[in-house]
Design a protein around this motif. Structure first.
Motif, mmCIF file in Angstrom:
data_model
loop_
_atom_site.group_PDB
_atom_site.id
_atom_site.type_symbol
_atom_site.label_atom_id
_atom_site.label_comp_id
_atom_site.label_asym_id
_atom_site.label_seq_id
_atom_site.Cartn_x
_atom_site.Cartn_y
_atom_site.Cartn_z
ATOM 1 N N TYR A 56 0.618 -1.581 -0.261
ATOM 2 C CA TYR A 56 0.009 0.181 0.196
ATOM 3 C C TYR A 56 1.074 1.177 -0.001
ATOM 4 C CZ TYR A 56 0.811 -0.117 5.517
ATOM 5 O OH TYR A 56 1.322 0.000 6.289
ATOM 6 N N LYS A 57 -0.330 2.569 -0.584
ATOM 7 C CA LYS A 57 0.709 3.621 -0.225
ATOM 8 C C LYS A 57 0.440 4.304 1.010
ATOM 9 C CE LYS A 57 0.599 3.951 -5.380
ATOM 10 N NZ LYS A 57 0.410 4.810 -5.973
ATOM 11 N N GLU A 58 1.153 4.894 1.408
ATOM 12 C CA GLU A 58 1.354 5.508 2.368
ATOM 13 C C GLU A 58 2.374 7.042 2.578
ATOM 14 O OE1 GLU A 58 3.323 5.870 6.944
ATOM 15 O OE2 GLU A 58 3.708 4.341 5.748
ATOM 16 N N LYS A 59 1.404 8.138 3.188
ATOM 17 C CA LYS A 59 1.694 9.226 2.517
ATOM 18 C C LYS A 59 2.365 10.092 3.927
ATOM 19 C CE LYS A 59 -1.317 10.754 -1.320
ATOM 20 N NZ LYS A 59 -2.249 12.387 -1.457
ATOM 21 N N ARG A 60 3.213 10.658 4.039
ATOM 22 C CA ARG A 60 3.837 11.318 5.155
ATOM 23 C C ARG A 60 3.823 12.666 4.962
ATOM 24 N NH1 ARG A 60 8.249 7.180 7.050
ATOM 25 N NH2 ARG A 60 7.000 5.747 7.770
ATOM 26 N N ALA A 61 4.133 13.890 6.334
ATOM 27 C CA ALA A 61 3.774 14.808 5.944
ATOM 28 C C ALA A 61 6.315 15.233 6.077
ATOM 29 C CB ALA A 61 3.313 15.827 7.006
ATOM 30 N N GLU A 62 6.407 16.879 4.682
ATOM 31 C CA GLU A 62 7.414 16.623 5.521
ATOM 32 C C GLU A 62 7.669 18.272 5.177
ATOM 33 O OE1 GLU A 62 10.320 14.628 3.416
ATOM 34 O OE2 GLU A 62 10.674 15.933 2.036
ATOM 35 N N PHE A 63 8.658 18.802 6.543
ATOM 36 C CA PHE A 63 8.946 20.132 6.427
ATOM 37 C C PHE A 63 10.230 20.308 5.701
ATOM 38 C CE2 PHE A 63 9.338 24.354 7.948
ATOM 39 C CZ PHE A 63 8.470 25.057 8.554
ATOM 40 N N SER A 64 9.972 21.074 4.640
ATOM 41 C CA SER A 64 11.483 22.092 4.242
ATOM 42 C C SER A 64 11.943 23.149 4.526
ATOM 43 C CB SER A 64 11.176 21.696 2.047
ATOM 44 O OG SER A 64 11.932 22.724 1.680
ATOM 45 N N VAL A 65 12.648 23.164 5.693
ATOM 46 C CA VAL A 65 13.038 24.341 6.009
ATOM 47 C C VAL A 65 14.243 25.577 5.357
ATOM 48 C CG1 VAL A 65 15.035 23.563 7.259
ATOM 49 C CG2 VAL A 65 13.421 25.403 8.460
ATOM 50 N N SER A 66 12.744 26.664 5.946
ATOM 51 C CA SER A 66 13.966 28.332 4.544
ATOM 52 C C SER A 66 15.207 28.978 6.244
ATOM 53 C CB SER A 66 13.123 28.739 4.254
ATOM 54 O OG SER A 66 12.510 29.290 4.526
ATOM 55 N N ARG A 67 14.401 28.674 6.592
ATOM 56 C CA ARG A 67 15.011 29.110 8.040
ATOM 57 C C ARG A 67 14.396 29.021 9.094
ATOM 58 N NH1 ARG A 67 14.498 36.184 6.794
ATOM 59 N NH2 ARG A 67 14.912 35.976 5.070
#
Length: 164
Positions: A84-95
């Motif tokens: 199955y496919k799983e969705k995960r949140a990821e935060f790309s930080v700029s500061r």
């Protein structure tokens, strides 16, 4: 525009690795922040920084640091071995800002030192909403002084008696 600002605490030490093609540094770590309701457990989120910011994160931040993160949030789809496919949140930080006032950014021309930068004026502490609001205190009549220019005299008309 996808821009988010989060206040969180680092719960997994920043890990530095490099891309295969051009050897760009990439730092990833896990942060934790309070849930919307008190009865809910704290939420965790993977945070990723790129380039010079990645090396700054790896060198200047550690588990337990309270930080303010500015960047963009995205959802990654992961193929699981179970089929199955799983969705995960990821935060790309700029500061990234340390709660004690340090600051690092990927857009700066020179590497920044977290302790040298002043605290931003718009930073609100993590426990801001937890403290009870004190009741406003009105000044006592004895402490109010009226300048002599405004003191009533007999030769001035009483302006309170004017109908509007």
């Amino acid at each position: 525009m996808n821009t988010c600002i989060l206040m969180a605490r680092i719960v997994q030490a920043p890990e530095l690795r490099y891309t295969q093609d051009n050897q760009t540094p990439v730092a990833s770590m896990i942060v934790e922040f309070e849930a919307g309701r008190e009865e809910d457990p704290p939420m965790t989120l993977k945070v990723v920084g790129w380039g010079n910011l990645a090396t700054d994160i790896q060198q200047g931040y550690q588990v337990g640091d309270r930080v303010i993160l500015q960047g963009s949030l995205r959802m990654n789809t992961i193929e699981r071995p179970e089929g199955y496919k799983e969705k995960r949140a990821e935060f790309s930080v700029s500061r990234i800002y340390k709660q004690d006032g340090g600051f690092s950014t990927s857009v700066s021309s020179s590497p920044s030192t977290p302790a040298a930068s002043p605290r931003p004026s718009n930073v609100v502490p993590l426990n801001y909403n937890k403290a009870p609001n004190p009741a406003p205190v009105a000044p006592s009549p004895e402490s109010v002084t009226v300048p002599s220019d405004f003191a009533s005299s007999d030769d001035e008309p009483d302006l309170d008696e004017i109908p509007f």
